[in-house]
Write a protein that holds these residues in place. Structure first.
Motif, PDB file in Angstrom:
ATOM      1  N   GLU A   1      81.660  10.093 -25.924  1.00 43.01           N
ATOM      2  CA  GLU A   1      80.241  10.381 -25.715  1.00 43.01           C
ATOM      3  C   GLU A   1      79.517   9.203 -25.081  1.00 43.01           C
ATOM      4  O   GLU A   1      78.509   9.377 -24.385  1.00 43.01           O
ATOM      5  CB  GLU A   1      79.577  10.723 -27.053  1.00 43.01           C
ATOM      6  CG  GLU A   1      80.212  11.907 -27.774  1.00 43.01           C
ATOM      7  CD  GLU A   1      79.661  12.064 -29.190  1.00 43.01           C
ATOM      8  OE1 GLU A   1      78.708  11.324 -29.531  1.00 43.01           O
ATOM      9  OE2 GLU A   1      80.171  12.911 -29.931  1.00 43.01           O
ATOM     10  N   LYS A   2      80.023   7.996 -25.313  1.00 40.96           N
ATOM     11  CA  LYS A   2      79.332   6.795 -24.855  1.00 40.96           C
ATOM     12  C   LYS A   2      79.652   6.413 -23.414  1.00 40.96           C
ATOM     13  O   LYS A   2      78.886   5.696 -22.770  1.00 40.96           O
ATOM     14  CB  LYS A   2      79.689   5.621 -25.771  1.00 40.96           C
ATOM     15  CG  LYS A   2      79.339   5.847 -27.247  1.00 40.96           C
ATOM     16  CD  LYS A   2      77.849   6.000 -27.441  1.00 40.96           C
ATOM     17  CE  LYS A   2      77.495   6.212 -28.916  1.00 40.96           C
ATOM     18  NZ  LYS A   2      76.033   6.361 -29.103  1.00 40.96           N
ATOM     19  N   CYS A   3      80.796   6.866 -22.890  1.00 42.74           N
ATOM     20  CA  CYS A   3      81.202   6.482 -21.531  1.00 42.74           C
ATOM     21  C   CYS A   3      80.271   7.126 -20.493  1.00 42.74           C
ATOM     22  O   CYS A   3      80.199   8.357 -20.399  1.00 42.74           O
ATOM     23  CB  CYS A   3      82.638   6.909 -21.266  1.00 42.74           C
ATOM     24  SG  CYS A   3      83.210   6.461 -19.603  1.00 42.74           S
ATOM     25  N   PRO A   4      79.529   6.332 -19.697  1.00 44.37           N
ATOM     26  CA  PRO A   4      78.554   6.898 -18.752  1.00 44.37           C
ATOM     27  C   PRO A   4      79.162   7.550 -17.513  1.00 44.37           C
ATOM     28  O   PRO A   4      78.492   8.323 -16.827  1.00 44.37           O
ATOM     29  CB  PRO A   4      77.720   5.670 -18.362  1.00 44.37           C
ATOM     30  CG  PRO A   4      78.650   4.508 -18.530  1.00 44.37           C
ATOM     31  CD  PRO A   4      79.521   4.864 -19.696  1.00 44.37           C
ATOM     32  N   THR A   5      80.419   7.254 -17.211  1.00 39.74           N
ATOM     33  CA  THR A   5      81.035   7.800 -15.992  1.00 39.74           C
ATOM     34  C   THR A   5      82.120   8.841 -16.268  1.00 39.74           C
ATOM     35  O   THR A   5      82.627   9.460 -15.336  1.00 39.74           O
ATOM     36  CB  THR A   5      81.658   6.667 -15.146  1.00 39.74           C
ATOM     37  OG1 THR A   5      82.708   6.044 -15.903  1.00 39.74           O
ATOM     38  CG2 THR A   5      80.615   5.629 -14.765  1.00 39.74           C
TER      39      THR A   5
END
Length: 301
Positions: free
Chosen positions: A257-261
């Motif tokens: 959920e935290k990975c922006p890409t």
């Protein structure tokens, strides 16, 4: 006429003499072959992948039989069943073999990556990489010419429509042949069944990586900060997951959920199924071996 007969007799005599000499030399200098070498070679999967560090199955069979320092568990494709069999044949102790599978650490297909130029030449990753590092915008990414698939001895790799290799988890033995021929070092061997994977190989800083690939890891560290098990580190601007920690401890990967890409992806359903099949087969082999040992002990009494 007499001359012709004499020539034939002389040639026959010379042939007999040389034949006797060769027969004597063959017997005098004959090298005895340990019969265990052939038995061990028959037990190996014959992939000739070189994952054991030797030039094929025959070379490894000879080494493991004749050299006391060569362990019986070097055949990666054969996994634990073959390691146990080789150990039994050679009288050596077999250490645990960790099942692994090939992982394509690049999720940058045709749509997600830029190009430096249009490549026209041999459809081979190694050849293409010789021309300015290859046509792909990301110098670390998969070029998609299928050299890995062409070199897989177990037909476990095929090329997808997006220009990236697809790993058949059921066929992959984890031998590492595909990884050894990849000029970009995109392929790595990973533990079977780890919950998440970082499908990126870029070492560029965030802005540069994002410029050439929309799904690149930008090294922001958001995944690392969110992981409660310290299973993720950031090395050379790239997130790295410790597969063993992730596999043993994590049931709810928050990092996804935290990975922006979207560089971190969950284990696919096919991989989950393959993982279950492989683990069940390993458990079955272990149970069968234990039963055989118990039976042999019972017969001794």
């Amino acid at each position: 006429m007499n001359t012709a007969i004499m020539v034939v007799l002389v040639m026959t005599g010379v042939g007999l003499i040389f034949g006797l000499i060769l027969a004597f030399a063959n017997k005098a200098f004959a090298i005895e072959v340990n019969p265990l070498i052939e038995i061990v070679e028959e037990a190996l999967p014959k992939g000739q992948c070189g994952a054991c560090g030797y030039a094929g199955c025959a070379a490894y069979a000879e080494a493991v039989v004749l050299d006391p320092d060569v362990p019986p568990n070097l055949c990666i494709p054969g996994k634990k069943p073959v390691a146990d069999e080789v150990a039994e044949i050679t009288g050596k102790k077999s250490a645990e073999v960790e099942p692994q599978v090939a992982q394509i650490r690049c999720n940058s297909g045709i749509a997600e990556s830029t190009k430096k130029y249009n490549y026209v030449g041999i459809e081979d990753c190694i050849a293409a990489s010789l021309v300015q590092g290859g046509p792909k915008g990301c110098q670390y990414g998969c070029m998609g010419f299928g050299t890995c698939a062409a070199n897989c001895p177990f037909d476990a790799l095929s090329m997808g429509e997006n220009g990236l290799p697809i790993v058949d988890q059921k066929k992959c033995t984890g031998c590492g042949k595909c990884a050894s021929v990849c000029p970009k070092h995109v392929i790595a061997m990973s533990p079977i069944g780890e919950p998440v994977s970082v499908l990126c190989n870029s070492k560029d800083k965030g802005a540069a990586a994002k410029k050439v690939c929309s799904v690149a890891c930008i090294g922001c560290g958001a995944c690392k900060k969110s992981c409660p098990y310290d299973a993720i580190t950031v090395e050379n601007n790239l997130a790295v997951v410790d597969g063993k920690i992730c596999l043993e401890k994590c049931n709810n990967p928050i990092c996804l959920e935290k990975c922006p890409t979207g560089a971190i992806v969950p284990l696919t359903e096919d991989a989950k199924k393959a993982s279950v099949v492989i683990k069940e087969a390993a458990a079955k082999a272990k149970a069968e071996k234990a039963a055989q040992a118990a039976q042999a002990k019972k017969e001794e009494k």
